[in-house]
Design a protein around this motif. Sequence first.
Motif, PDB file in Angstrom:
ATOM      1  N   ILE A  70      14.384  -5.518   3.671  1.00 45.47           N
ATOM      2  CA  ILE A  70      12.959  -5.637   3.996  1.00 45.47           C
ATOM      3  C   ILE A  70      12.738  -5.442   5.492  1.00 45.47           C
ATOM      4  N   LYS A  71      13.584  -6.061   6.310  1.00 41.04           N
ATOM      5  CA  LYS A  71      13.476  -5.926   7.772  1.00 41.04           C
ATOM      6  C   LYS A  71      13.642  -4.457   8.186  1.00 41.04           C
ATOM      7  N   THR A  72      14.664  -3.799   7.666  1.00 36.99           N
ATOM      8  CA  THR A  72      14.926  -2.405   8.007  1.00 36.99           C
ATOM      9  C   THR A  72      13.775  -1.509   7.566  1.00 36.99           C
ATOM     10  N   THR A  73      13.236  -1.769   6.383  1.00 36.00           N
ATOM     11  CA  THR A  73      12.117  -0.978   5.874  1.00 36.00           C
ATOM     12  C   THR A  73      10.891  -1.153   6.757  1.00 36.00           C
ATOM     13  N   PHE A  74      10.539  -2.387   7.076  1.00 35.62           N
ATOM     14  CA  PHE A  74       9.361  -2.635   7.912  1.00 35.62           C
ATOM     15  C   PHE A  74       9.525  -2.024   9.296  1.00 35.62           C
ATOM     16  N   GLU A  75      10.653  -2.244   9.926  1.00 31.06           N
ATOM     17  CA  GLU A  75      10.856  -1.727  11.275  1.00 31.06           C
ATOM     18  C   GLU A  75      10.893  -0.205  11.311  1.00 31.06           C
ATOM     19  N   GLY A  76      11.129   0.428  10.174  1.00 36.80           N
ATOM     20  CA  GLY A  76      11.165   1.877  10.105  1.00 36.80           C
ATOM     21  C   GLY A  76       9.841   2.503   9.714  1.00 36.80           C
ATOM     22  N   MET A  77       8.751   1.690   9.634  1.00 36.43           N
ATOM     23  CA  MET A  77       7.451   2.259   9.245  1.00 36.43           C
ATOM     24  C   MET A  77       6.269   1.580   9.920  1.00 36.43           C
ATOM     25  N   ILE A  78       6.451   1.065  11.099  1.00 36.74           N
ATOM     26  CA  ILE A  78       5.399   0.324  11.781  1.00 36.74           C
ATOM     27  C   ILE A  78       4.176   1.197  12.060  1.00 36.74           C
ATOM     28  N   LEU A  79       4.360   2.468  12.355  1.00 36.57           N
ATOM     29  CA  LEU A  79       3.229   3.346  12.672  1.00 36.57           C
ATOM     30  C   LEU A  79       2.620   3.919  11.388  1.00 36.57           C
ATOM     31  N   THR A  80       2.082   3.032  10.567  1.00 37.66           N
ATOM     32  CA  THR A  80       1.470   3.406   9.293  1.00 37.66           C
ATOM     33  C   THR A  80       0.153   2.655   9.183  1.00 37.66           C
ATOM     34  N   TYR A  81      -0.958   3.411   9.190  1.00 40.05           N
ATOM     35  CA  TYR A  81      -2.254   2.762   9.076  1.00 40.05           C
ATOM     36  C   TYR A  81      -3.313   3.729   8.575  1.00 40.05           C
ATOM     37  N   PHE A  82      -4.489   3.186   8.239  1.00 38.43           N
ATOM     38  CA  PHE A  82      -5.612   4.002   7.774  1.00 38.43           C
ATOM     39  C   PHE A  82      -6.916   3.385   8.240  1.00 38.43           C
ATOM     40  N   GLY A  83      -7.971   4.178   8.220  1.00 37.80           N
ATOM     41  CA  GLY A  83      -9.284   3.680   8.608  1.00 37.80           C
ATOM     42  C   GLY A  83     -10.255   4.830   8.823  1.00 37.80           C
ATOM     43  N   ARG A  84     -11.121   4.667   9.802  1.00 35.28           N
ATOM     44  CA  ARG A  84     -12.119   5.673  10.145  1.00 35.28           C
ATOM     45  C   ARG A  84     -11.751   6.242  11.516  1.00 35.28           C
ATOM     46  N   TYR A  85     -12.365   7.356  11.861  1.00 43.34           N
ATOM     47  CA  TYR A  85     -12.106   7.939  13.173  1.00 43.34           C
ATOM     48  C   TYR A  85     -13.385   8.526  13.741  1.00 43.34           C
ATOM     49  N   GLU A  86     -13.397   8.636  15.060  1.00 43.80           N
ATOM     50  CA  GLU A  86     -14.472   9.342  15.747  1.00 43.80           C
ATOM     51  C   GLU A  86     -13.861  10.118  16.902  1.00 43.80           C
ATOM     52  N   HIS A  97     -10.290   3.762  14.132  1.00 45.78           N
ATOM     53  CA  HIS A  97     -10.815   2.434  13.808  1.00 45.78           C
ATOM     54  C   HIS A  97     -10.010   1.942  12.599  1.00 45.78           C
ATOM     55  N   ILE A  98      -9.039   1.096  12.849  1.00 46.03           N
ATOM     56  CA  ILE A  98      -8.061   0.734  11.822  1.00 46.03           C
ATOM     57  C   ILE A  98      -8.614  -0.329  10.869  1.00 46.03           C
ATOM     58  N   LYS A  99      -8.532  -0.032   9.583  1.00 43.79           N
ATOM     59  CA  LYS A  99      -8.915  -0.994   8.543  1.00 43.79           C
ATOM     60  C   LYS A  99      -7.691  -1.712   7.999  1.00 43.79           C
ATOM     61  N   GLY A 100      -6.594  -1.003   7.828  1.00 43.14           N
ATOM     62  CA  GLY A 100      -5.372  -1.598   7.301  1.00 43.14           C
ATOM     63  C   GLY A 100      -4.158  -0.948   7.939  1.00 43.14           C
ATOM     64  N   SER A 101      -3.107  -1.751   8.098  1.00 38.71           N
ATOM     65  CA  SER A 101      -1.908  -1.274   8.783  1.00 38.71           C
ATOM     66  C   SER A 101      -0.674  -2.000   8.270  1.00 38.71           C
ATOM     67  N   ALA A 102       0.478  -1.324   8.294  1.00 34.83           N
ATOM     68  CA  ALA A 102       1.740  -1.995   7.982  1.00 34.83           C
ATOM     69  C   ALA A 102       1.975  -3.140   8.974  1.00 34.83           C
ATOM     70  N   PHE A 103       1.486  -2.977  10.199  1.00 33.14           N
ATOM     71  CA  PHE A 103       1.564  -4.035  11.221  1.00 33.14           C
ATOM     72  C   PHE A 103       0.232  -4.775  11.195  1.00 33.14           C
ATOM     73  N   PRO A 104       0.176  -5.987  10.628  1.00 33.38           N
ATOM     74  CA  PRO A 104      -1.099  -6.670  10.427  1.00 33.38           C
ATOM     75  C   PRO A 104      -1.921  -6.904  11.692  1.00 33.38           C
ATOM     76  N   ASN A 105      -1.309  -6.981  12.843  1.00 32.00           N
ATOM     77  CA  ASN A 105      -2.044  -7.200  14.089  1.00 32.00           C
ATOM     78  C   ASN A 105      -2.972  -6.048  14.431  1.00 32.00           C
ATOM     79  N   LEU A 131       6.983  -2.230  21.586  1.00 34.60           N
ATOM     80  CA  LEU A 131       7.999  -2.206  20.540  1.00 34.60           C
ATOM     81  C   LEU A 131       9.251  -2.885  21.076  1.00 34.60           C
ATOM     82  N   GLY A 132       9.714  -3.888  20.372  1.00 38.25           N
ATOM     83  CA  GLY A 132      10.910  -4.602  20.817  1.00 38.25           C
ATOM     84  C   GLY A 132      10.712  -5.292  22.148  1.00 38.25           C
TER      85      GLY A 132
END
Length: 147
Positions: A70-86, A97-105, A131-132
């Motif tokens: 789980i740790k390896t999987t998460f750390e290998g996909m932190i730059l994953t998100y979706f939302g709106r853009y302008e 404009h991020i609505k959801g992301s693998a990194f909850p922050n 990062l790190g």
Amino acid sequence: MTAKDQLIGTWKLASLELRRPDGTATYPFGRNVIGMLMYDTGGNMSVQIISAERPAFASGDPMKGTPEEIKTTFEGMILTYFGRYEVIEEEGAVIHHIKGSAFPNWAGIDLKRPFVLSGDRLKLDIPSIILGGIILKGFLLWERANE
């Protein structure tokens, strides 16, 4: 044609470069990364950048990974998100404009990305990312996907 019109479509990651404050390159996702970036006509966007070197879960069950898997999987996909853009044409920037992301922050925040379009290539800058515990600058080069 506006810059927003030119952004619309699907882009595949050609390269990802992250640099430490002293200018040295670092590869927190490994050297083998893959990614896809999509902008649609309705103002929606999605990006996935993952390490292509993530090992499969031994159980074959995405809900039954070991803590290390789980740790390896998460750390290998932190730059994953979706939302709106302008697009802010006069600044040569796009705001995600991020609505959801693998990194909850990152959920609910805005990320401003300076960009340069050149034919079927898109360069996006990451002004800073932690990062790190290290503040890094990033440079993403995308190519228009024809697949």
